[in-house]
Design a protein around this motif. Structure first.
Motif, PDB file in Angstrom:
ATOM      1  N   ARG A  11       0.627  -1.199  -0.274  1.00 56.95           N
ATOM      2  CA  ARG A  11      -0.056   0.312   0.485  1.00 56.95           C
ATOM      3  C   ARG A  11       1.044   0.961  -0.257  1.00 56.95           C
ATOM      4  N   ILE A  12       2.200   1.672   1.304  1.00 55.80           N
ATOM      5  CA  ILE A  12       2.719   2.316   0.831  1.00 55.80           C
ATOM      6  C   ILE A  12       3.875   2.149  -0.605  1.00 55.80           C
ATOM      7  N   VAL A  13       4.050   2.125  -1.171  1.00 56.13           N
ATOM      8  CA  VAL A  13       4.365   1.249  -2.171  1.00 56.13           C
ATOM      9  C   VAL A  13       4.230   2.434  -3.191  1.00 56.13           C
ATOM     10  N   ARG A  14       2.282   2.210  -2.983  1.00 56.87           N
ATOM     11  CA  ARG A  14       1.473   2.068  -4.334  1.00 56.87           C
ATOM     12  C   ARG A  14       1.386   4.066  -4.241  1.00 56.87           C
ATOM     13  N   GLU A  15       1.050   4.413  -2.926  1.00 63.62           N
ATOM     14  CA  GLU A  15       1.359   5.828  -2.252  1.00 63.62           C
ATOM     15  C   GLU A  15       1.665   6.395  -3.020  1.00 63.62           C
ATOM     16  N   VAL A  70       1.720   9.318  -5.744  1.00 65.14           N
ATOM     17  CA  VAL A  70       2.513  10.983  -5.294  1.00 65.14           C
ATOM     18  C   VAL A  70       3.712  10.693  -6.232  1.00 65.14           C
ATOM     19  N   VAL A  71       5.038  10.692  -6.164  1.00 65.37           N
ATOM     20  CA  VAL A  71       5.493  10.791  -6.860  1.00 65.37           C
ATOM     21  C   VAL A  71       4.673  10.926  -8.729  1.00 65.37           C
ATOM     22  N   THR A  72       4.727   9.951  -9.320  1.00 60.16           N
ATOM     23  CA  THR A  72       4.855  10.069 -10.418  1.00 60.16           C
ATOM     24  C   THR A  72       3.670  11.417 -10.727  1.00 60.16           C
ATOM     25  N   HIS A  73       2.316  11.673 -10.295  1.00 59.30           N
ATOM     26  CA  HIS A  73       2.312  12.188 -10.471  1.00 59.30           C
ATOM     27  C   HIS A  73       2.212  13.632 -10.833  1.00 59.30           C
ATOM     28  N   HIS A  74       2.618  14.796  -9.429  1.00 55.20           N
ATOM     29  CA  HIS A  74       3.347  15.786  -9.057  1.00 55.20           C
ATOM     30  C   HIS A  74       5.040  15.642  -9.855  1.00 55.20           C
ATOM     31  N   VAL A  75       5.513  14.693  -9.427  1.00 52.94           N
ATOM     32  CA  VAL A  75       7.013  14.923 -11.143  1.00 52.94           C
ATOM     33  C   VAL A  75       6.453  14.901 -12.283  1.00 52.94           C
ATOM     34  N   THR A  76       5.606  14.482 -13.194  1.00 55.50           N
ATOM     35  CA  THR A  76       5.334  14.398 -14.015  1.00 55.50           C
ATOM     36  C   THR A  76       4.571  15.878 -14.333  1.00 55.50           C
ATOM     37  N   ALA A  77       3.061  16.836 -13.430  1.00 52.58           N
ATOM     38  CA  ALA A  77       3.357  17.922 -14.207  1.00 52.58           C
ATOM     39  C   ALA A  77       4.359  19.227 -13.498  1.00 52.58           C
ATOM     40  N   ILE A  78       5.136  18.756 -12.842  1.00 53.01           N
ATOM     41  CA  ILE A  78       6.390  19.688 -12.512  1.00 53.01           C
ATOM     42  C   ILE A  78       7.594  19.499 -13.789  1.00 53.01           C
ATOM     43  N   VAL A  79       7.293  18.648 -14.276  1.00 45.34           N
ATOM     44  CA  VAL A  79       8.274  18.888 -15.270  1.00 45.34           C
ATOM     45  C   VAL A  79       7.180  18.985 -16.546  1.00 45.34           C
ATOM     46  N   VAL A  80       6.794  18.912 -17.051  1.00 43.66           N
ATOM     47  CA  VAL A  80       5.468  19.687 -18.016  1.00 43.66           C
ATOM     48  C   VAL A  80       5.927  21.046 -17.676  1.00 43.66           C
ATOM     49  N   GLN A  81       5.367  21.580 -16.431  1.00 42.09           N
ATOM     50  CA  GLN A  81       5.130  22.923 -15.890  1.00 42.09           C
ATOM     51  C   GLN A  81       6.219  23.593 -16.650  1.00 42.09           C
ATOM     52  N   ALA A  82       7.677  23.097 -16.161  1.00 41.12           N
ATOM     53  CA  ALA A  82       8.659  23.145 -16.332  1.00 41.12           C
ATOM     54  C   ALA A  82       9.172  23.487 -17.400  1.00 41.12           C
ATOM     55  N   ASP A  83       9.055  23.597 -18.511  1.00 33.33           N
ATOM     56  CA  ASP A  83       9.461  22.143 -20.177  1.00 33.33           C
ATOM     57  C   ASP A  83       8.069  23.957 -20.638  1.00 33.33           C
ATOM     58  N   SER A  84       6.758  24.100 -20.179  1.00 34.55           N
ATOM     59  CA  SER A  84       5.662  25.367 -20.857  1.00 34.55           C
ATOM     60  C   SER A  84       6.643  26.824 -20.176  1.00 34.55           C
ATOM     61  N   ALA A  85       7.479  26.578 -19.173  1.00 38.03           N
ATOM     62  CA  ALA A  85       8.192  27.988 -18.415  1.00 38.03           C
ATOM     63  C   ALA A  85       9.330  27.843 -19.501  1.00 38.03           C
TER      64      ALA A  85
END
Length: 401
Positions: free
Chosen positions: A193-197, A201-216
């Protein structure tokens, strides 16, 4: 008597679960000793040898106590208990004292040795058998009227006591093993369960950060104001990721925390992660990452409790993450319908790339397990006209009134 038993248990430094047993054993030894000197119970013990009755004296009292008092340590020191009790019994019978209630302690000592003796069990059994043969020969030499069948019958009774103790020992060992396996399974399930969490968390937020950084990067020269907005979104996404990771670390750390136990503070739960169930926030953050996303909710959107709420949140989060990764810039629609069950459909337009994107991996596998644990179903795959769809059905029995 009970107070003295508890005091002895404390002196023996027994663990909490064994102190009650030590008190019970001490009580048994005391009752057996007291009953041995009650006139009405005289002659109600084991008479082995049938020798001429010898009048009671100091030695008879000591041997009587030697047959019952060692039972107070029959679990902690079973071999010592067995040696003292059997030796006292053999001497008592060989000297021809009148039988008393304490002789019943022999059977208890033999049973206790079978149940609690840990090492050299076969050697102890062999020595005990040899001792019994020696006692039988001694009694026969003292002109005991016992016959061979009597000696055999008494020995069989002792063997039955030993085997009964061995059976109880095996049963307790099996129970300990069962509990150990259950604990290992529970630990493995919690770890999964902890591994899934962490993955979500990491996949969702890091993906968003990467996309936002590329856009910036592209907006710095052409649209500085929008670049600032992208950087602000990156900062907010990072803070949310840190908050959720701190929560997961708190779950792993337990209720004690780094500063020790905190009275009145319940243990944190994985289902209590920050922002659980806030679909609009998820869609808004995805939109800030440059993904055109929309949310439609139908029905009574009463708050969903516990694991169902958390599972629904993670379904939308993982689906939006896949949309950003595999269908960037494509219109993504999130539909949530409330009723007897919560139905979630996340669709994304675009070319047919879902066969590659939705090859079962850690994210989808963990998400499907999470939904199944809530009694629901999850499906994910390509749309006939292009793009992909993630659908989930989660029972809403946990909806709060």
């Amino acid at each position: 008597m009970l107070d003295s038993a508890a005091a002895l248990a404390r002196r023996l430094r027994l663990p909490g679960g064994a102190r009650g047993a030590a008190s019970w054993d001490l009580g048994l030894a005391a009752v057996l000793a007291a009953a041995s000197f009650v006139p009405q119970l005289a002659g109600n013990g084991l008479q082995f040898g049938q020798l001429a009755v010898r009048p009671a004296d100091t030695w008879s009292v000591l041997l009587t106590l030697g047959q019952c008092l060692p039972l107070s340590v029959r679990r902690r020191w079973p071999l010592l208990c067995l040696v003292v009790v059997t030796g006292s019994f053999a001497a008592f019978q060989s000297l021809g004292y009148r039988t008393d209630f304490a002789s019943a302690g022999l059977f208890v000592a033999v049973y206790s040795a079978g149940a609690h003796l840990g090492r050299s069990r076969r050697g102890v059994a062999a020595v005990a058998t040899a001792g019994y043969v020696a006692l039988s020969v001694t009694l026969h030499a003292l002109r005991s009227p016992e016959r061979l069948i009597d000696y055999g019958t008494f020995y069989l009774a002792l063997v039955i006591c030993w085997r009964a103790g061995s059976w109880m020992r095996a049963r307790q060992a099996a129970e300990v093993e069962r509990r150990r396996e259950s604990a290992q399974q529970a630990t493995a399930a919690e770890r999964a369960r902890i591994v899934r969490e962490i993955h979500d968390v990491v996949t969702h937020h890091v993906t968003a950060i990467v996309v936002q950084a590329d856009s910036a990067q592209y907006l710095v020269g052409s649209a500085p104001d929008r670049a600032v907005d992208s950087l602000s979104a990156i900062s907010g996404t990072g803070r949310r990721a840190l908050a959720e990771l701190r929560h997961l670390l708190g779950v792993l750390e337990g209720p004690e925390g780094a500063a020790g136990p905190r009275p009145g503070v319940p243990a944190p739960s994985v289902e209590e992660a920050p922002a659980s169930g806030r679909f609009r926030d998820l869609v808004e953050r995805t939109r800030l990452a440059g993904q055109p996303a929309e949310l439609f909710e139908d029905g009574d959107d009463a708050p969903i409790a516990g694991a169902a709420q958390h599972a629904a949140y993670r379904v939308v989060q993982e689906a939006l993450t896949n949309a950003v990764k595999h269908a960037p810039g494509r219109r993504t629609v999130v539909r949530v319908r409330y009723g007897t069950e919560i139905r979630i459909d996340v669709t994304s337009a675009g070319p047919v790339i879902a066969e590659r994107a939705f090859t079962p991996g850690r994210g989808l596998t963990g998400l499907r397990e999470r939904v199944n644990l809530c009694g629901g179903e999850l499906s994910a795959g390509a749309r006939p006209g292009g793009g992909f769809v993630v659908s989930a059905r989660i029972p809403s029995a946990g909806v709060r009134e």
